[in-house]
Motif scaffolding. Structure first.
Motif, short mmCIF file in Angstrom:
data_model
loop_
_atom_site.label_atom_id
_atom_site.label_comp_id
_atom_site.label_asym_id
_atom_site.label_seq_id
_atom_site.Cartn_x
_atom_site.Cartn_y
_atom_site.Cartn_z
N ARG A 24 -3.21 8.47 11.90
CA ARG A 24 -4.63 8.57 12.27
C ARG A 24 -5.55 7.73 11.38
O ARG A 24 -6.74 7.62 11.67
CB ARG A 24 -5.08 10.03 12.23
N ASP A 25 -5.02 7.14 10.32
CA ASP A 25 -5.85 6.35 9.40
C ASP A 25 -6.10 4.96 10.01
O ASP A 25 -5.24 4.10 10.01
CB ASP A 25 -5.14 6.22 8.05
N ASP A 26 -7.32 4.78 10.52
CA ASP A 26 -7.66 3.51 11.19
C ASP A 26 -7.91 2.37 10.21
O ASP A 26 -8.11 1.23 10.64
CB ASP A 26 -8.90 3.71 12.07
N THR A 27 -7.90 2.65 8.92
CA THR A 27 -8.13 1.58 7.93
C THR A 27 -6.83 0.86 7.59
O THR A 27 -6.84 -0.12 6.86
CB THR A 27 -8.74 2.15 6.64
N VAL A 28 -5.71 1.35 8.12
CA VAL A 28 -4.41 0.77 7.83
C VAL A 28 -3.87 0.11 9.10
O VAL A 28 -3.91 0.70 10.17
CB VAL A 28 -3.42 1.88 7.35
N SER A 29 -3.37 -1.12 8.96
CA SER A 29 -2.85 -1.84 10.13
C SER A 29 -1.54 -1.23 10.60
O SER A 29 -0.86 -0.49 9.86
CB SER A 29 -2.62 -3.31 9.77
N ARG A 30 -1.17 -1.55 11.83
CA ARG A 30 0.08 -1.05 12.41
C ARG A 30 1.27 -1.46 11.55
O ARG A 30 2.14 -0.64 11.26
CB ARG A 30 0.23 -1.60 13.83
N ASP A 31 1.31 -2.71 11.12
CA ASP A 31 2.42 -3.19 10.30
C ASP A 31 2.48 -2.47 8.95
O ASP A 31 3.56 -2.17 8.45
CB ASP A 31 2.32 -4.71 10.08
N GLU A 32 1.31 -2.22 8.36
CA GLU A 32 1.28 -1.48 7.10
C GLU A 32 1.77 -0.05 7.30
O GLU A 32 2.50 0.48 6.46
CB GLU A 32 -0.14 -1.46 6.52
N LYS A 33 1.38 0.56 8.41
CA LYS A 33 1.83 1.92 8.71
C LYS A 33 3.34 1.96 8.84
O LYS A 33 4.00 2.86 8.31
CB LYS A 33 1.18 2.44 9.99
N ILE A 34 3.90 0.99 9.56
CA ILE A 34 5.36 0.94 9.73
C ILE A 34 6.03 0.80 8.37
O ILE A 34 6.99 1.51 8.07
CB ILE A 34 5.76 -0.21 10.68
N ALA A 35 5.53 -0.11 7.53
CA ALA A 35 6.13 -0.32 6.21
C ALA A 35 6.05 0.95 5.36
O ALA A 35 7.02 1.33 4.70
CB ALA A 35 5.44 -1.48 5.50
N MET B 154 0.85 -1.18 0.00
CA MET B 154 0.00 0.00 0.00
C MET B 154 0.90 1.24 0.00
O MET B 154 1.67 1.45 0.92
CB MET B 154 -0.89 -0.02 1.25
N PRO B 155 0.83 2.05 -1.03
CA PRO B 155 1.70 3.23 -1.10
C PRO B 155 1.18 4.39 -0.26
O PRO B 155 -0.02 4.56 -0.08
CB PRO B 155 1.68 3.58 -2.58
N TYR B 156 2.11 5.17 0.27
CA TYR B 156 1.76 6.38 1.00
C TYR B 156 1.66 7.56 0.05
O TYR B 156 0.95 8.52 0.30
CB TYR B 156 2.81 6.70 2.07
N PHE B 157 2.42 7.51 -1.06
CA PHE B 157 2.60 8.66 -1.94
C PHE B 157 1.28 9.16 -2.50
O PHE B 157 0.51 8.40 -3.08
CB PHE B 157 3.56 8.30 -3.08
N GLY B 158 1.03 10.44 -2.31
CA GLY B 158 -0.19 11.04 -2.83
C GLY B 158 -1.42 10.82 -1.99
O GLY B 158 -2.46 11.41 -2.25
N LYS B 159 -1.31 9.97 -0.99
CA LYS B 159 -2.47 9.67 -0.15
C LYS B 159 -2.45 10.45 1.16
O LYS B 159 -3.49 10.81 1.68
CB LYS B 159 -2.53 8.17 0.12
N TYR B 160 -1.26 10.69 1.69
CA TYR B 160 -1.12 11.35 2.98
C TYR B 160 -0.26 12.60 2.85
O TYR B 160 0.78 12.57 2.20
CB TYR B 160 -0.48 10.40 4.00
N ASP B 161 -0.70 13.67 3.48
CA ASP B 161 0.06 14.92 3.46
C ASP B 161 1.11 14.97 4.55
O ASP B 161 2.06 15.74 4.47
CB ASP B 161 -0.87 16.13 3.62
N SER B 162 0.94 14.15 5.59
CA SER B 162 1.89 14.15 6.70
C SER B 162 1.91 12.77 7.35
O SER B 162 0.96 11.99 7.22
CB SER B 162 1.49 15.19 7.75
N PRO B 163 3.00 12.46 8.07
CA PRO B 163 3.05 11.19 8.81
C PRO B 163 1.93 11.09 9.84
O PRO B 163 1.38 10.00 10.06
CB PRO B 163 4.43 11.23 9.48
N ASP B 164 1.56 12.21 10.48
CA ASP B 164 0.47 12.18 11.46
C ASP B 164 -0.85 11.76 10.82
O ASP B 164 -1.64 11.04 11.44
CB ASP B 164 0.31 13.55 12.13
N GLU B 165 -1.07 12.20 9.60
CA GLU B 165 -2.29 11.82 8.89
C GLU B 165 -2.32 10.31 8.66
O GLU B 165 -3.35 9.66 8.83
CB GLU B 165 -2.35 12.57 7.55
N LEU B 166 -1.19 9.74 8.33
CA LEU B 166 -1.09 8.29 8.17
C LEU B 166 -1.36 7.59 9.49
O LEU B 166 -2.10 6.60 9.54
CB LEU B 166 0.29 7.92 7.62
#
Length: 66
Positions: A15-26, A1-13
């Motif tokens: 706060r996204d409850d649709t993404v698992s902890r492991d996915e967030k770390i990756a 799952m790419p972060y690029f273009g989806k999140y403006d900041s790490p904090d926004e990522l």
């Protein structure tokens, strides 16, 4: 799952409850590595913005998850 273009900041990522902890770390690790590469290229004379502050925010977000 790419972060690029989806999140403006790490904090926004974080706060996204649709993404698992492991996915967030990756995604944060990829974001961090991309910014490090970008900053290295900038240091070598390529034009671009200073992203040191964003890199700090990415590292802080990773620390919160680990």
């Amino acid at each position: 799952m790419p972060y690029f273009g989806k999140y403006d900041s790490p904090d926004e990522l974080l706060r996204d409850d649709t993404v698992s902890r492991d996915e967030k770390i990756a995604m944060l690790e990829q974001w961090r590595d991309d910014k490090k590469d970008y900053m290295r290229a900038t240091d070598e004379g390529m034009e671009g913005e200073d992203r040191a502050e964003l890199l700090k925010k990415i590292k802080k977000a990773l620390a919160e998850l680990q």
